[in-house]
Design a protein around this motif. Structure first.
Motif, PDB file in Angstrom:
ATOM      1  N   ASP A 138       0.828  -1.403  -0.050  1.00 48.46           N
ATOM      2  CA  ASP A 138       0.045  -0.052   0.229  1.00 48.46           C
ATOM      3  C   ASP A 138       0.738   1.705   0.179  1.00 48.46           C
ATOM      4  O   ASP A 138       0.075   2.485  -0.446  1.00 48.46           O
ATOM      5  N   THR A 139       2.191   1.407  -0.338  1.00 50.05           N
ATOM      6  CA  THR A 139       3.572   2.218   0.694  1.00 50.05           C
ATOM      7  C   THR A 139       4.290   2.212  -1.032  1.00 50.05           C
ATOM      8  O   THR A 139       4.754   1.081  -1.380  1.00 50.05           O
ATOM      9  N   MET A 140       4.256   2.882  -1.547  1.00 45.78           N
ATOM     10  CA  MET A 140       5.128   3.398  -2.821  1.00 45.78           C
ATOM     11  C   MET A 140       6.344   3.377  -2.588  1.00 45.78           C
ATOM     12  O   MET A 140       5.860   5.693  -2.489  1.00 45.78           O
ATOM     13  N   PRO A 141       6.772   3.531  -3.234  1.00 41.32           N
ATOM     14  CA  PRO A 141       8.242   4.220  -2.936  1.00 41.32           C
ATOM     15  C   PRO A 141       8.293   5.257  -4.207  1.00 41.32           C
ATOM     16  O   PRO A 141       8.505   5.596  -5.125  1.00 41.32           O
ATOM     17  N   LEU A 142       8.641   6.739  -4.132  1.00 36.43           N
ATOM     18  CA  LEU A 142       9.019   7.803  -5.078  1.00 36.43           C
ATOM     19  C   LEU A 142      10.425   7.852  -5.081  1.00 36.43           C
ATOM     20  O   LEU A 142      10.893   8.689  -6.392  1.00 36.43           O
ATOM     21  N   SER A 143      11.292   8.224  -4.315  1.00 31.50           N
ATOM     22  CA  SER A 143      12.953   7.938  -5.080  1.00 31.50           C
ATOM     23  C   SER A 143      13.783   7.287  -5.259  1.00 31.50           C
ATOM     24  O   SER A 143      13.161   5.930  -5.048  1.00 31.50           O
ATOM     25  N   HIS A 144      15.007   7.370  -6.184  1.00 26.42           N
ATOM     26  CA  HIS A 144      15.756   6.693  -6.139  1.00 26.42           C
ATOM     27  C   HIS A 144      16.337   5.185  -4.727  1.00 26.42           C
ATOM     28  O   HIS A 144      16.578   4.062  -5.178  1.00 26.42           O
TER      29      HIS A 144
END
Length: 237
Positions: free
Chosen positions: A202-208
């Motif tokens: 349910d939680t998405m990574p946004l940065s590299h």
């Protein structure tokens, strides 16, 4: 904003969220260090006490600065807090390599080795949760003390960050309405789910850096599971 003279963060008047409690993260740190301490001697000897000793020394000034809620931060405390999380993470990755070696060799007793795998896996979940918690949006103090337009770019997107257009009872907990920000429990939950599902839930990574860290955690969890299953099958056989 930062007071340059003291290096302390001030509460922005527009923020609604209270400072985060200190103790969930401290309990996580103590649990991780305890799991690391009681690993079998085949995996670690003297170095375990060095890591645990350094970890406890880093905890003391952090507790003195914020004994109950995380409402103050200096440049030094920020470095100590990040250093503590990274210490636990790096130490556990080294232990994971040693564990893989023992599992592949197959020359040690099965049950103790399988128990060690569980300890390393649990420590991995806590260690990554601590690192995620420390890095995202500038850390736990910044997330509640700074105005949102002063925060660092988010590393992760939580469901609450996009629930402001949902039905009333769901919208009430959203970031836009309740000024919600993630706490250690949120990072621990998604670290656990990432380690079990080997992918974002349910939680998405946004940065590299978030993607690389989540990928490393998922890979470590997958390797442990695969080798443990293989070792268990060999024991049954």
């Amino acid at each position: 904003m930062l007071r340059h003279t003291l290096g302390l963060m001030e509460q922005h008047p527009s923020r609604q969220v209270p400072a985060e409690h200190r103790w969930p993260a401290i309990i996580g740190v103590v649990a991780a260090l305890a799991l690391y301490t009681f690993l079998p001697n085949d995996l670690l000897s003297v170095q375990r006490y060095v890591v645990v000793g350094i970890g406890l020394l880093l905890v003391i000034p952090l507790l003195i600065l914020n004994p109950h809620r995380l409402n103050r931060e200096t440049r030094l405390s920020r470095l100590l807090s990040l250093g503590l999380a990274l210490l636990i993470l790096v130490a556990n990755q080294i232990t994971l390599v040693l564990l893989i070696k023992l599992l592949v060799e197959g020359t040690h007793d099965g049950p103790p080795l399988l128990l060690s795998a569980l300890q390393v896996w649990l420590t991995n979940v806590i260690a990554f949760a601590l690192v995620f918690w420390e890095l995202d949006r500038g850390g736990p103090v910044a997330r509640t003390r700074l105005a949102r337009d002063k925060l660092q770019p988010a590393d992760f997107r939580f469901p609450q960050d996009e629930d402001d257009d949902a039905i009333t009872e769901v919208r009430a907990r959203s970031s836009a309405v309740a000024d919600w920000v993630p706490t250690f429990v949120d990072y621990l939950y998604f670290s656990l789910s990432n380690s079990m599902a080997f992918s974002p839930t349910d939680t998405m990574p946004l940065s590299h850096r978030a993607k690389l860290l989540m990928g490393l955690e998922a890979l470590a969890g997958f390797i442990i599971l695969a080798l443990v299953i293989a070792r268990a099958v060999s024991l049954i056989g």
